[in-house]
Enzyme design. Structure first.
Site, PDB file in Angstrom:
ATOM      1  N   GLU A 275       0.829  -1.208   0.000  1.00 58.24           N
ATOM      2  CA  GLU A 275       0.000   0.000   0.000  1.00 58.24           C
ATOM      3  C   GLU A 275       0.871   1.270   0.000  1.00 58.24           C
ATOM      4  O   GLU A 275       0.466   2.303  -0.521  1.00 58.24           O
ATOM      5  CB  GLU A 275      -0.934  -0.014   1.229  1.00 58.24           C
ATOM      6  CG  GLU A 275      -2.181   0.846   1.049  1.00 58.24           C
ATOM      7  CD  GLU A 275      -3.219   0.672   2.159  1.00 58.24           C
ATOM      8  OE1 GLU A 275      -3.014  -0.129   3.086  1.00 58.24           O
ATOM      9  OE2 GLU A 275      -4.244   1.358   2.095  1.00 58.24           O
ATOM     10  N   HIS A 304       7.140 -26.716   1.101  1.00 62.47           N
ATOM     11  CA  HIS A 304       6.381 -27.788   0.439  1.00 62.47           C
ATOM     12  C   HIS A 304       5.253 -27.203  -0.394  1.00 62.47           C
ATOM     13  O   HIS A 304       4.253 -27.857  -0.644  1.00 62.47           O
ATOM     14  CB  HIS A 304       5.858 -28.771   1.493  1.00 62.47           C
ATOM     15  CG  HIS A 304       6.978 -29.416   2.228  1.00 62.47           C
ATOM     16  ND1 HIS A 304       7.484 -30.657   1.897  1.00 62.47           N
ATOM     17  CD2 HIS A 304       7.751 -28.962   3.250  1.00 62.47           C
ATOM     18  CE1 HIS A 304       8.501 -30.940   2.698  1.00 62.47           C
ATOM     19  NE2 HIS A 304       8.686 -29.928   3.522  1.00 62.47           N
ATOM     20  N   LYS A 418     -13.602   2.729  -2.544  1.00 69.35           N
ATOM     21  CA  LYS A 418     -14.474   3.125  -1.432  1.00 69.35           C
ATOM     22  C   LYS A 418     -15.609   4.005  -1.940  1.00 69.35           C
ATOM     23  O   LYS A 418     -16.754   3.862  -1.520  1.00 69.35           O
ATOM     24  CB  LYS A 418     -13.681   3.916  -0.383  1.00 69.35           C
ATOM     25  CG  LYS A 418     -12.809   3.088   0.516  1.00 69.35           C
ATOM     26  CD  LYS A 418     -12.334   3.972   1.663  1.00 69.35           C
ATOM     27  CE  LYS A 418     -11.293   3.299   2.514  1.00 69.35           C
ATOM     28  NZ  LYS A 418     -10.689   4.192   3.491  1.00 69.35           N
TER      29      LYS A 418
HETATM   30  O1  PA5 Z   1      -2.892   2.228   5.911  1.00 65.18           O
HETATM   31  C1  PA5 Z   1      -3.991   2.721   5.834  1.00 65.18           C
HETATM   32  O2  PA5 Z   1      -4.162   3.944   5.898  1.00 65.18           O
HETATM   33  C2  PA5 Z   1      -5.230   1.862   5.654  1.00 65.18           C
HETATM   34  O3  PA5 Z   1      -4.923   0.522   5.504  1.00 65.18           O
HETATM   35  C3  PA5 Z   1      -6.178   2.020   6.847  1.00 65.18           C
HETATM   36  O4  PA5 Z   1      -5.510   1.576   8.009  1.00 65.18           O
HETATM   37  C4  PA5 Z   1      -7.485   1.250   6.641  1.00 65.18           C
HETATM   38  O5  PA5 Z   1      -8.108   1.655   5.463  1.00 65.18           O
HETATM   39  C5  PA5 Z   1      -8.428   1.476   7.817  1.00 65.18           C
HETATM   40  O6  PA5 Z   1      -8.694   2.826   7.985  1.00 65.18           O
HETATM   41  P1  PA5 Z   1      -9.344   3.399   9.292  1.00 65.18           P
HETATM   42  O7  PA5 Z   1      -8.439   3.171  10.444  1.00 65.18           O
HETATM   43  O8  PA5 Z   1      -9.551   4.854   9.009  1.00 65.18           O
HETATM   44  O9  PA5 Z   1     -10.653   2.675   9.493  1.00 65.18           O
END
Ligand code: PA5
Length: 428
Positions: A275, A304, A418
């Site tokens: 990410e 394996h 989203k």
């Molecule tokens: O790294 C990130 O920003 C994302 O993976 C968030 O942690 C994830 O989308 C969850 O977001 P939030 O904590 O606002 O619910």
């Protein structure tokens, strides 16, 4: 000089490092640090938050048996990793369950069937305070808790970990009178494991969160003290991944811990690396579609399974092992069946030693097949070394962001999905 808790062995990488490039990445990170731009580096300074987290966990541990953590992505993966690696058993430790990283009704129903509401605390974790999956699950669990124990008692058993000021979860927490813990604004979700996001569940499970943070602090300090880029573990790691990626030999990066308690660490790394570094544009706005594909494997299990592909498949992967010198439990294979040489040789060997032999042998085999691989070593799985390991990969991610010249701290590619879901579900 700060003692290094994590050692990086790159002798099997066989890819040339470019020290000048690494020096420039290091200088850039050092000046970002000085300007206070690297939020995760300030985690060891969050002393008030640490004390608050410890105090609340201590209080709840006295009266309750189970903590249900509701979160997704960075608000879920880190805490799971800590609990798996370090959980303690015994009186006064809460069992920690996770939900909310999915909206699968069967998974939710299975958890509901097991919970005893009289001894359960909910910890809803969302930095933004509005993420669909955890918030949907939270609304259901809150409803069940209120029905079981009444609104007043329910409010006393909900802890919301969220932004200090903004978001729907903050509004709900204030309206209903929940206890809250902050997610520091400057620390991005996937870098937030060592804030109350991961530390509160860890403390409820009896893990020393001070020792975790101490380990991370040592790794952060060691990184900025080590000016020689070739001897600087996270920097060298990033440099080698970058070279492998650019040359095509490392389009994918496999992380393979040889410790069952670190299996979840691989999943945490996959989110952090994927990410943070998978980006359409560089920092100048040029389209680059950059990023290594991270893959989680587990030794010895995946010898394996995936190892066949890694030894003989396309030349497009690096493999990084995580090795543990000494295990916290020691068991040996009993001597038996002396007349069967294909089994008898196992007798007397300690399981931890077998695992380490397997790791070294797998590394050697990959090397002989011309596959770049490296090993990140810790002495033992402790709160300090797990904190340091997490810091190692956070620093490596930041360094790789510099080398790829991408913003490692945003996630625009997540947002579009989203928005589409919101439209499909009639969100205003
Ligand atoms: O790294 C990130 O920003 C994302 O993976 C968030 O942690 C994830 O989308 C969850 O977001 P939030 O904590 O606002 O619910």
């Amino acid at each position: 000089m700060t003692k290094k808790l994590v050692a990086y062995d790159r002798s099997h990488m066989k890819i040339g490092l470019k020290p000048a490039e690494l020096k420039s990445a290091f200088r850039s990170l050092a000046s970002q640090k000085q300007r206070g731009e690297l939020g995760f580096l300030a985690i060891p300074e969050l002393k008030k938050e640490l004390a608050e987290t410890e105090r609340l966990a201590r209080e709840l541990r006295k009266k309750h048996k189970t903590l249900v953590v509701i979160g997704i992505g960075g608000s879920d993966l880190g805490a799971r990793t800590l609990i798996q690696a370090l959980r303690k058993r015994g009186e006064g430790m809460m069992a920690v369950r996770f939900i909310g990283a999915n909206t699968d009704p069967e998974e939710i129903a299975d958890l509901l069937a097991e919970l005893d509401w009289k001894t359960t605390v909910l910890n809803v974790v969302s930095k933004s305070g509005g993420t669909l999956e955890p918030m949907g699950v939270f609304l259901l669990l809150r409803d069940r808790l209120v029905k079981a124990v009444g609104a007043k008692k329910a409010a006393a058993r909900i802890v919301a970990t969220t932004d200090r000021k903004g978001g729907a979860l903050r509004t709900i927490a204030e309206r209903e009178g929940y206890r809250t813990l902050p997610v520091p604004g400057a620390v991005g979700g996937r870098f937030s494991v060592l804030t109350p996001v991961g530390l509160f569940p860890a403390a409820c499970a009896g893990i020393s969160i001070r020792r975790l943070v101490r380990g991370a602090k040592a790794e952060f300090e060691a990184f900025f003290e080590e000016k020689d880029p070739v001897r600087n573990g996270p920097l060298a790691f990033a440099g080698l991944q970058h070279q492998a990626y650019r040359s095509g030999q490392g389009r994918m990066a496999v992380l393979m811990p040889y410790a069952a308690r670190l299996e979840r660490f691989g999943k945490w790394f996959v989110q952090l690396w994927g990410e943070s570094l998978g980006k359409a544009r560089d920092r100048q706005g040029k389209t680059v579609n950059a990023g290594q594909t991270p893959i989680a494997a587990l030794g010895a299990t995946d010898q394996h399974s995936q190892i066949q592909l890694y030894n003989e498949g396309p030349f497009d992967k690096t493999v990084t092992f995580i090795g543990v010198e000494r295990f916290r439990a020691e068991l040996s294979v009993p001597k038996a069946f002396a007349d069967l040489p294909e089994i008898a040789y196992l007798g007397g060997h300690r399981f931890g030693d077998i695992l380490n032999i397997e790791r070294r042998a797998t590394a050697e085999a990959l090397f002989r097949h011309g596959r770049p691989n490296g090993t990140v070593m810790i002495e033992k799985i402790t709160p300090e070394t797990v904190g340091a390991l997490m810091a190692f990969f956070m620093l490596a991610t930041a360094a790789m962001g510099e080398l790829l010249d991408v913003n490692a701290y945003d996630q625009p590619g997540v947002e579009e999905g989203k928005r589409i879901i919101g439209r499909m579900m009639g969100k205003g």
